[in-house]
Design a protein around this motif. Structure first.
Motif, mmCIF file in Angstrom:
data_model
loop_
_atom_site.group_PDB
_atom_site.id
_atom_site.type_symbol
_atom_site.label_atom_id
_atom_site.label_comp_id
_atom_site.label_asym_id
_atom_site.label_seq_id
_atom_site.Cartn_x
_atom_site.Cartn_y
_atom_site.Cartn_z
ATOM 1 N N LEU A 205 0.816 -1.220 0.000
ATOM 2 C CA LEU A 205 0.000 0.000 0.000
ATOM 3 C C LEU A 205 0.847 1.267 0.000
ATOM 4 C CD1 LEU A 205 -2.934 -0.930 2.425
ATOM 5 C CD2 LEU A 205 -2.692 -1.329 -0.035
ATOM 6 N N ASN A 206 2.182 1.086 0.000
ATOM 7 C CA ASN A 206 3.111 2.221 -0.095
ATOM 8 C C ASN A 206 2.928 3.237 1.036
ATOM 9 O OD1 ASN A 206 4.252 1.238 -2.558
ATOM 10 N ND2 ASN A 206 2.471 2.037 -3.650
ATOM 11 N N ILE A 207 2.597 2.736 2.228
ATOM 12 C CA ILE A 207 2.509 3.603 3.395
ATOM 13 C C ILE A 207 3.914 3.862 3.923
ATOM 14 C CG2 ILE A 207 1.532 3.891 5.699
ATOM 15 C CD1 ILE A 207 -0.549 3.778 3.481
ATOM 16 N N LYS A 208 4.228 5.103 4.219
ATOM 17 C CA LYS A 208 5.549 5.434 4.734
ATOM 18 C C LYS A 208 5.692 4.922 6.176
ATOM 19 C CE LYS A 208 5.927 9.623 1.932
ATOM 20 N NZ LYS A 208 6.078 11.105 1.956
ATOM 21 N N PRO A 209 6.839 4.341 6.527
ATOM 22 C CA PRO A 209 7.030 3.834 7.891
ATOM 23 C C PRO A 209 6.809 4.886 8.966
ATOM 24 C CG PRO A 209 8.747 2.989 6.452
ATOM 25 C CD PRO A 209 7.979 3.994 5.648
ATOM 26 N N GLN A 210 7.161 6.145 8.683
ATOM 27 C CA GLN A 210 6.975 7.197 9.681
ATOM 28 C C GLN A 210 5.509 7.540 9.923
ATOM 29 O OE1 GLN A 210 8.751 7.451 6.877
ATOM 30 N NE2 GLN A 210 8.535 9.451 5.868
ATOM 31 N N LYS A 220 7.573 -6.274 27.313
ATOM 32 C CA LYS A 220 7.953 -7.545 26.699
ATOM 33 C C LYS A 220 7.389 -7.641 25.279
ATOM 34 C CE LYS A 220 7.545 -12.553 27.203
ATOM 35 N NZ LYS A 220 6.969 -13.677 27.991
ATOM 36 N N ALA A 221 6.113 -7.282 25.112
ATOM 37 C CA ALA A 221 5.510 -7.312 23.780
ATOM 38 C C ALA A 221 6.180 -6.308 22.852
ATOM 39 C CB ALA A 221 4.011 -7.027 23.881
ATOM 40 N N ILE A 222 6.520 -5.148 23.397
ATOM 41 C CA ILE A 222 7.190 -4.125 22.592
ATOM 42 C C ILE A 222 8.552 -4.614 22.114
ATOM 43 C CG2 ILE A 222 8.271 -1.847 22.702
ATOM 44 C CD1 ILE A 222 5.221 -1.858 22.362
ATOM 45 N N ASP A 223 9.297 -5.280 23.005
ATOM 46 C CA ASP A 223 10.608 -5.805 22.616
ATOM 47 C C ASP A 223 10.482 -6.830 21.490
ATOM 48 O OD1 ASP A 223 11.818 -4.216 24.493
ATOM 49 O OD2 ASP A 223 11.905 -5.769 26.044
ATOM 50 N N GLU A 224 9.450 -7.676 21.563
ATOM 51 C CA GLU A 224 9.233 -8.669 20.508
ATOM 52 C C GLU A 224 8.891 -8.000 19.178
ATOM 53 O OE1 GLU A 224 6.284 -11.440 21.724
ATOM 54 O OE2 GLU A 224 7.422 -12.182 23.449
ATOM 55 N N LEU A 225 8.030 -6.985 19.240
ATOM 56 C CA LEU A 225 7.642 -6.286 18.019
ATOM 57 C C LEU A 225 8.828 -5.540 17.409
ATOM 58 C CD1 LEU A 225 4.176 -4.950 19.223
ATOM 59 C CD2 LEU A 225 4.538 -6.514 17.304
ATOM 60 N N LYS A 226 9.636 -4.906 18.240
ATOM 61 C CA LYS A 226 10.821 -4.209 17.735
ATOM 62 C C LYS A 226 11.790 -5.192 17.081
ATOM 63 C CE LYS A 226 10.889 -0.213 20.861
ATOM 64 N NZ LYS A 226 11.628 0.469 21.953
ATOM 65 N N GLU A 227 11.953 -6.338 17.724
ATOM 66 C CA GLU A 227 12.865 -7.341 17.182
ATOM 67 C C GLU A 227 12.407 -7.804 15.799
ATOM 68 O OE1 GLU A 227 15.980 -10.072 16.822
ATOM 69 O OE2 GLU A 227 15.715 -8.367 18.172
ATOM 70 N N ARG A 228 11.092 -8.031 15.658
ATOM 71 C CA ARG A 228 10.589 -8.564 14.390
ATOM 72 C C ARG A 228 10.470 -7.488 13.312
ATOM 73 N NH1 ARG A 228 5.893 -12.927 16.189
ATOM 74 N NH2 ARG A 228 7.045 -13.833 17.941
ATOM 75 N N LYS A 234 13.568 -4.805 9.054
ATOM 76 C CA LYS A 234 14.221 -3.542 8.676
ATOM 77 C C LYS A 234 13.216 -2.449 8.316
ATOM 78 C CE LYS A 234 18.201 -5.665 8.967
ATOM 79 N NZ LYS A 234 19.084 -5.449 10.143
ATOM 80 N N ILE A 235 12.092 -2.416 9.029
ATOM 81 C CA ILE A 235 11.081 -1.376 8.802
ATOM 82 C C ILE A 235 11.101 -0.439 10.005
ATOM 83 C CG2 ILE A 235 8.647 -0.884 8.372
ATOM 84 C CD1 ILE A 235 8.353 -3.708 7.277
ATOM 85 N N PRO A 236 11.506 0.815 9.838
ATOM 86 C CA PRO A 236 11.710 1.722 10.971
ATOM 87 C C PRO A 236 10.432 2.408 11.467
ATOM 88 C CG PRO A 236 12.363 2.822 8.948
ATOM 89 C CD PRO A 236 11.954 1.423 8.549
ATOM 90 N N VAL A 237 9.419 1.610 11.816
ATOM 91 C CA VAL A 237 8.197 2.209 12.361
ATOM 92 C C VAL A 237 8.389 2.457 13.858
ATOM 93 C CG1 VAL A 237 6.754 1.046 10.663
ATOM 94 C CG2 VAL A 237 7.130 -0.012 12.894
ATOM 95 N N LYS A 238 7.577 3.337 14.397
ATOM 96 C CA LYS A 238 7.615 3.617 15.840
ATOM 97 C C LYS A 238 6.874 2.512 16.576
ATOM 98 C CE LYS A 238 6.541 7.191 19.258
ATOM 99 N NZ LYS A 238 7.934 7.310 19.705
ATOM 100 N N VAL A 239 7.517 1.913 17.580
ATOM 101 C CA VAL A 239 6.922 0.858 18.397
ATOM 102 C C VAL A 239 7.050 1.273 19.850
ATOM 103 C CG1 VAL A 239 6.929 -1.591 18.966
ATOM 104 C CG2 VAL A 239 7.651 -0.860 16.688
ATOM 105 N N CYS A 240 5.931 1.345 20.576
ATOM 106 C CA CYS A 240 5.983 1.822 21.960
ATOM 107 C C CYS A 240 4.785 1.312 22.747
ATOM 108 C CB CYS A 240 6.018 3.347 22.007
ATOM 109 S SG CYS A 240 4.559 4.132 21.282
ATOM 110 N N THR A 241 4.820 1.516 24.053
ATOM 111 C CA THR A 241 3.689 1.163 24.911
ATOM 112 C C THR A 241 2.687 2.315 24.943
ATOM 113 O OG1 THR A 241 4.714 2.072 26.897
ATOM 114 C CG2 THR A 241 5.163 -0.252 26.388
ATOM 115 N N PHE A 242 1.487 2.025 25.457
ATOM 116 C CA PHE A 242 0.488 3.076 25.631
ATOM 117 C C PHE A 242 1.024 4.177 26.539
ATOM 118 C CE2 PHE A 242 -2.354 -0.292 24.172
ATOM 119 C CZ PHE A 242 -3.237 0.413 23.380
#
Length: 388
Positions: A205-210, A220-228, A234-242
């Motif tokens: 869909l050509n959505i920009k990672p930012q 723990k879930a955030i660490d797993e998502l960042k790892e994957r 290699k997709i530099p999206v923002k991953v964080c907790t609420f």
């Protein structure tokens, strides 16, 4: 004949009516100049076709164009787009359903620029609009599953060569709606689906990672998502907790960093003491709430009232916990061994089952916990005992 709106009941009526057939308002009140002789009626005849019907004619032309564009692409139609389209034309559908309007269109089609067949087609398409959207989206998903099969088979090979999305996960990735709720148990592949969704948005869909943000509950879930997502895909999206996401918003809105109020417990205790303990209704509701949603401590039944229990807890000397560590471990071990306790003293297997049991008890509903199922189950390796 033309249609006007009654100024009293706001319903459509004929401009030739002597009184409103709905509310009885006399003709003299219909509009300025109404009922003032044949000159007015003749002038109205010369004005036809009326501007209202010119608007309807232009609307039908616009509708055909927008409807074709809505269903002419190969993409998922989100609910917001469908709702916006329907809102734009729903008023005109209600107008053209009016029996008086239908009769006027049938009689005056040559002068208003459209006929009854065009009107009926428009109304029919509007009545079945959301069903058509559902069919279109289902067809889109079916075609996409086949068209992108190789892509889905291999999209997560960088994460794990043995990972392959099942059909439900692939459908979740392809569903590009405004809101998409996935319900699945632990280990069912929710994190994997989120990673696949992000990759699909970027690749197809050509959505920009930012422009993508991935939010979860725990570190723990955030660490797993960042790892994957960040490291392996290699997709530099923002991953964080609420919590960190909310903190970041607050920080942007204020030059002074927000601080945590460490007196929150004192505020709660003051509220309990001053507003609840002397109010039987509120106290009763609070106890029910605790019974539904919290694991009631075992030692609470050693006190005469909730007030006594809270006072005891508030006066505990927490510095002595170290000296009571052995006793504390024994207490916790005993509680875990006996599972979890309900209001009535039953020990169940989980806090969620305790919530259900407490709810049933407080509402006077009899139940049996883990009663053996009386019929054999095919391929069952042990006796089936439903929770309730």
């Amino acid at each position: 004949m033309a249609l006007i709106y009654c100024p009293e009941c706001k319903k459509q009526i004929s401009d030739r009516a002597e009184a409103c057939p709905h509310c009885g308002l006399p003709r003299a009140y219909f509009a300025p100049g109404a009922g003032q002789g044949e000159a007015v009626a003749a002038a109205r005849e010369e004005d036809k076709p009326r501007d209202d019907y010119k608007t309807l004619r232009n609307m039908l032309i616009s509708f055909d164009k927008d409807y074709a564009e809505m269903f002419n692409g190969f993409r998922y139609i989100p609910s917001s787009a469908a709702q916006a389209f329907y809102r734009n034309y729903s008023y005109y559908a209600s107008v053209l359903k009016d029996p008086m309007v239908k009769q006027y269109v049938a009689n005056m089609s040559h002068s208003i620029g459209f006929n009854a067949e065009q009107s009926s087609r428009f109304v029919s398409l509007m009545d079945g609009f959301f069903e058509q959207v559902d069919r279109f989206n289902e067809n889109f998903i079916e075609q996409s599953l086949e068209q992108h099969k190789a892509y889905f088979d291999n999209m997560l090979k960088k994460v794990d060569p043995n990972v392959s999305l099942d059909e439900e996960q692939r459908r979740a990735v392809l569903t590009d709606d405004d809101y998409c709720l996935l319900i699945a148990g632990a280990g069912a592949g929710k994190t994997t689906t989120m990673a696949a969704k992000v990759k699909y948005l970027v690749d197809k869909l050509n959505i920009k990672p930012q422009d993508i943000i991935v939010i979860s509950y725990t570190n723990k879930a955030i660490d797993e998502l960042k790892e994957r997502i960040n490291h392996k895909l290699k997709i530099p999206v923002k991953v964080c907790t609420f919590h960190s996401f909310g903190y970041e918003i607050l920080r942007r809105a204020n030059d002074i960093p927000p601080t945590v109020n460490y007196r929150s417990y004192s505020i709660v205790f003051n509220l309990l003491e001053k507003k609840i303990f002397n109010n039987n209704r509120l106290l009763n509701n609070l106890v029910k709430f605790l019974g539904y949603y919290f694991n009631i401590p075992e030692d609470i039944f050693n006190f005469k009232s909730l007030n006594d229990y809270c006072t005891f807890k508030a006066n505990l000397d927490y510095e002595t916990l170290k000296s009571r560590l052995g006793e504390y471990i024994k207490t916790i071990a005993g509680i875990r061994k006996r599972k979890t306790r309900t209001i009535t003293g039953e020990f169940l297997r989980s806090a969620q089952e305790v919530q259900i049991a407490n709810f049933l008890y407080l509402h006077g509903i009899d139940y049996e916990y883990e009663k053996p199922y009386p019929y054999p189950l095919p391929y069952g390796r042990k006796l089936y005992t439903p929770d309730f």
